[in-house]
Design a protein around this motif. Sequence first.
Motif, PDB file in Angstrom:
ATOM      1  N   TRP A  43      87.625 -19.053  -7.173  1.00 44.29           N
ATOM      2  CA  TRP A  43      88.995 -18.873  -7.620  1.00 44.29           C
ATOM      3  C   TRP A  43      89.110 -19.196  -9.100  1.00 44.29           C
ATOM      4  CZ3 TRP A  43      92.885 -21.714  -9.818  1.00 44.29           C
ATOM      5  CH2 TRP A  43      94.134 -21.121  -9.794  1.00 44.29           C
ATOM      6  N   SER A  44      89.822 -18.369  -9.825  1.00 39.95           N
ATOM      7  CA  SER A  44      90.129 -18.600 -11.228  1.00 39.95           C
ATOM      8  C   SER A  44      91.476 -17.950 -11.505  1.00 39.95           C
ATOM      9  CB  SER A  44      89.053 -18.001 -12.129  1.00 39.95           C
ATOM     10  OG  SER A  44      89.306 -18.362 -13.478  1.00 39.95           O
ATOM     11  N   SER A  45      92.079 -18.325 -12.605  1.00 37.99           N
ATOM     12  CA  SER A  45      93.358 -17.728 -12.979  1.00 37.99           C
ATOM     13  C   SER A  45      93.289 -17.227 -14.415  1.00 37.99           C
ATOM     14  CB  SER A  45      94.495 -18.733 -12.829  1.00 37.99           C
ATOM     15  OG  SER A  45      94.271 -19.847 -13.656  1.00 37.99           O
ATOM     16  N   CYS A  46      94.199 -16.328 -14.745  1.00 36.86           N
ATOM     17  CA  CYS A  46      94.270 -15.750 -16.083  1.00 36.86           C
ATOM     18  C   CYS A  46      94.793 -16.800 -17.062  1.00 36.86           C
ATOM     19  CB  CYS A  46      95.197 -14.540 -16.059  1.00 36.86           C
ATOM     20  SG  CYS A  46      95.479 -13.799 -17.687  1.00 36.86           S
ATOM     21  N   GLY A  50      98.512 -16.824 -15.968  1.00 33.01           N
ATOM     22  CA  GLY A  50      98.352 -17.794 -14.897  1.00 33.01           C
ATOM     23  C   GLY A  50      98.183 -17.201 -13.508  1.00 33.01           C
ATOM     24  N   GLU A  51      98.183 -15.877 -13.387  1.00 32.30           N
ATOM     25  CA  GLU A  51      97.998 -15.253 -12.078  1.00 32.30           C
ATOM     26  C   GLU A  51      96.522 -15.283 -11.699  1.00 32.30           C
ATOM     27  OE1 GLU A  51     100.089 -11.805 -10.925  1.00 32.30           O
ATOM     28  OE2 GLU A  51     101.476 -11.932 -12.622  1.00 32.30           O
ATOM     29  N   SER A  52      96.255 -15.099 -10.404  1.00 27.85           N
ATOM     30  CA  SER A  52      94.875 -15.088  -9.920  1.00 27.85           C
ATOM     31  C   SER A  52      94.073 -14.036 -10.672  1.00 27.85           C
ATOM     32  CB  SER A  52      94.825 -14.783  -8.425  1.00 27.85           C
ATOM     33  OG  SER A  52      95.420 -15.823  -7.704  1.00 27.85           O
ATOM     34  N   TRP A  53      92.829 -14.375 -10.983  1.00 26.49           N
ATOM     35  CA  TRP A  53      91.957 -13.469 -11.717  1.00 26.49           C
ATOM     36  C   TRP A  53      91.250 -12.542 -10.760  1.00 26.49           C
ATOM     37  CZ3 TRP A  53      91.843 -11.812 -16.384  1.00 26.49           C
ATOM     38  CH2 TRP A  53      90.754 -11.038 -16.799  1.00 26.49           C
ATOM     39  N   CYS A  55      93.908 -10.615 -13.066  1.00 25.02           N
ATOM     40  CA  CYS A  55      95.360 -10.461 -13.006  1.00 25.02           C
ATOM     41  C   CYS A  55      95.741  -8.979 -13.090  1.00 25.02           C
ATOM     42  CB  CYS A  55      96.029 -11.255 -14.125  1.00 25.02           C
ATOM     43  SG  CYS A  55      95.775 -10.589 -15.778  1.00 25.02           S
TER      44      CYS A  55
END
Length: 75
Positions: A43-46, A50-53, A55
């Motif tokens: 899991w990572s985010s932009c 801030g949305e899930s990568w 995005c």
Amino acid sequence: MAGYTARAHGYGLVDWTADEVDAYASRLLRDHVPGRRWMPHRWSSCRECGESWPCPAATWAGQWSHGVTRPDQRF
């Protein structure tokens, strides 16, 4: 130069030239990056939104840059 109709992420349908849409997609790809080193199945985010990568902005920009979402230009 004739207008270029496309669907731009965050704007909807736009009448921009192909160069303007290309520049917008390039800007999105530059700004929307993973917040940390991205690895598949982790899991990572932009960093930008801030949305899930990956995005939605980066996904659209990548598809546009690779011609997946680019409609035929009308003359």
